[in-house]
Design a protein around this motif. Sequence first.
Motif, PDB file in Angstrom:
ATOM      1  N   GLU A  65      -7.746  -4.451   5.460  1.00  0.00           N
ATOM      2  CA  GLU A  65      -6.714  -5.258   4.812  1.00  0.00           C
ATOM      3  C   GLU A  65      -6.562  -4.871   3.343  1.00  0.00           C
ATOM      4  N   ILE A  66      -7.666  -4.572   2.690  1.00  0.00           N
ATOM      5  CA  ILE A  66      -7.600  -4.102   1.298  1.00  0.00           C
ATOM      6  C   ILE A  66      -6.795  -2.803   1.235  1.00  0.00           C
ATOM      7  N   ASP A  67      -7.098  -1.883   2.140  1.00  0.00           N
ATOM      8  CA  ASP A  67      -6.362  -0.615   2.163  1.00  0.00           C
ATOM      9  C   ASP A  67      -4.878  -0.848   2.428  1.00  0.00           C
ATOM     10  N   ASP A  68      -4.568  -1.756   3.350  1.00  0.00           N
ATOM     11  CA  ASP A  68      -3.166  -2.015   3.683  1.00  0.00           C
ATOM     12  C   ASP A  68      -2.371  -2.437   2.458  1.00  0.00           C
ATOM     13  N   VAL A  69      -2.964  -3.307   1.620  1.00  0.00           N
ATOM     14  CA  VAL A  69      -2.254  -3.813   0.447  1.00  0.00           C
ATOM     15  C   VAL A  69      -2.071  -2.726  -0.595  1.00  0.00           C
ATOM     16  N   TYR A  70      -3.158  -2.058  -0.986  1.00  0.00           N
ATOM     17  CA  TYR A  70      -3.083  -1.172  -2.144  1.00  0.00           C
ATOM     18  C   TYR A  70      -2.542   0.212  -1.789  1.00  0.00           C
ATOM     19  N   MET A  71      -2.816   0.676  -0.579  1.00  0.00           N
ATOM     20  CA  MET A  71      -2.209   1.942  -0.167  1.00  0.00           C
ATOM     21  C   MET A  71      -0.711   1.776   0.038  1.00  0.00           C
ATOM     22  N   SER A  72      -0.309   0.582   0.485  1.00  0.00           N
ATOM     23  CA  SER A  72       1.120   0.289   0.607  1.00  0.00           C
ATOM     24  C   SER A  72       1.783   0.306  -0.770  1.00  0.00           C
ATOM     25  N   LEU A  73       1.138  -0.303  -1.759  1.00  0.00           N
ATOM     26  CA  LEU A  73       1.687  -0.288  -3.119  1.00  0.00           C
ATOM     27  C   LEU A  73       1.751   1.133  -3.676  1.00  0.00           C
ATOM     28  N   GLU A  74       0.686   1.915  -3.457  1.00  0.00           N
ATOM     29  CA  GLU A  74       0.695   3.313  -3.912  1.00  0.00           C
ATOM     30  C   GLU A  74       1.859   4.076  -3.288  1.00  0.00           C
ATOM     31  N   ARG A  75       2.021   3.917  -1.976  1.00  0.00           N
ATOM     32  CA  ARG A  75       3.063   4.665  -1.271  1.00  0.00           C
ATOM     33  C   ARG A  75       4.448   4.270  -1.757  1.00  0.00           C
TER      34      ARG A  75
END
Length: 599
Positions: free
Chosen positions: A520-530
């Motif tokens: 879930e952490i990856d989903d939030v911040y990788m989504s923002l990065e992308r």
Amino acid sequence: MALPTNDTLVAYSHAIDWQEIEQKRRAFNKALETLASDDTLTTLPIAALSEAVGAPVQTSFDVDHPETGNVFYVEINGRRVVLGSMVSARYRSGASIGKSIVPYNLNPSVNHTNITETEDSLTHLRVLGAEIELGLVHGDGAPPSEDDVQGFMQAYYNHALRIGVYPRLDREACQYQVEAHIAPSLGYHKTRSALNGILSALAASSQETGLRTLVFATYPTESDFKMAPYPKVATAVDLMLEVNGLFPEYGAKLLEAQQRYAIDPATCHHVNMFRNQGCHIHIDIAGRSEALGLLTFHTMLKSATAVANGAVLKGSPFVNGTCDPELLCTREYLRGTTATGRYLDIPLSPHFDTTDFGYYAELLKLERANATGRANMYEWYHDQAISLMHNPIGRVRPDLSTSKRVCTVESTGMPTNISASRMAAVLVDFEFSHVVIEAYFRKHGCDLEPMYADKNMWDMLGPIELGAFQAMQDESDRLGSEITLKLHSGREVSLSEFYVLKRKFMHRVLEDVDEVSPREIDDVYMSLERMIEPPTGHAAETVEQYILDPKLRSTGNWGKILRNSFIEEGGVVGDHCPDAVLRVINRVHDAMTQRYLPG
């Protein structure tokens, strides 16, 4: 105003057990429920309240003047505890005395040494709610009538029920603005799903009624600046005009904005100009702790995280049919046309100042706060006591009237954005950040030294000095998501680089919080990065790509996309070109219809 020291917090809790405050507040609130049904009350019911509480209930001002704003409190071991408060009759919209007394539910005796004893005994992910403000307009640019708005609200109710999202739209002060609600939820995917449901219901309501929805950070199209026809709006307008009239410089700011956006001064006062549209975020405060609320406001809402999240969502260069010559987002510029929109350093705590509620009660008596919670937004400005109720940071809410007596921290600095993915990621980042601050409070209270010693945490969530904070916000108004952040450490990073750092930080500090998975952490911040800096190097450049393209949507600089679309439609930046703005609005509407109502 400053954060209370840990010694102050502990001394207060030693003087008054937190459970004694809770017991008296519960009794007071229960008595209010009974009194609210009595519309014949003409005097303040002090005797009935005292009997219910089991102790003398006192007021800050004379009980023989029930029309005056007032504070209700008890004394325990020489300390005063606020039980409730009321605004003056001017702001009650005709409500009875019993209905006008508002509970005060923050607890000054809950601190880092005893929060484990409350019903919130463990640090966990807090339920998040949000409100999304938006505007309405006809396809030809004509403003909607009251019947049109009511018809849209009914259509939204029906479509939202079918989709399964919270169905009610609330009115805003502007005749042509409404507010949708995200029901309290947890996590990125649920929040994004709720936002997609809201946007689907809005698209269906637009198709049914013919109105366009203006999901922008400001109300963009030309209009007559009509206010909603409600007594509450009228009294709020009176208050804001009165307060702004105290300071000639705000008359000059208003005139500057009127000239900038080709607005007839005869049709537009301070409240008319104040047409920003936000994504307001509410997060529960554990144990209803007043100190935790103050700490969260002072850190999370004034940190690099707040600047970054605001920049992710910013983008609306249009006001009244004009494309701003400089700004990609005009929201905070509009907020700056009123004295009540100044930046607030920290909310007032009635219990931890030295005046025995003097400041808090003063705004209520002076009729400079039209809601009891707004009396916490206290500031001296040019030797005048005013409420910064529209400050661009947020507020601590002790006065929410729910059966659960919920208290929240509310971020008011986040704009509305057409992207459900961007809003969901920002909302859940605040959810995660709040968990971190709560865990910090449980260990360290309001002492910021341990945070300062953790340089990564200080960079992510440490409070930024107000002048520097405003300077970065101003920069993001000009550059949108292309802003460079300057962290406490002196490091300068892009938004995408910031979220890389934030992701690593969150993996470390949330390791022991079972509700938050690494995925879930990856989903939030990788989504923002992308979304900010796509790995392909290709980002959306048009409205249609930002909304529709499965590979490009939610990427790119939304404010720049809108400005470039305006130029494509024949508009001249800085000039009053309402037809070009309207053509952009209709392109957004068509793209939204195609995305959320396929076939």
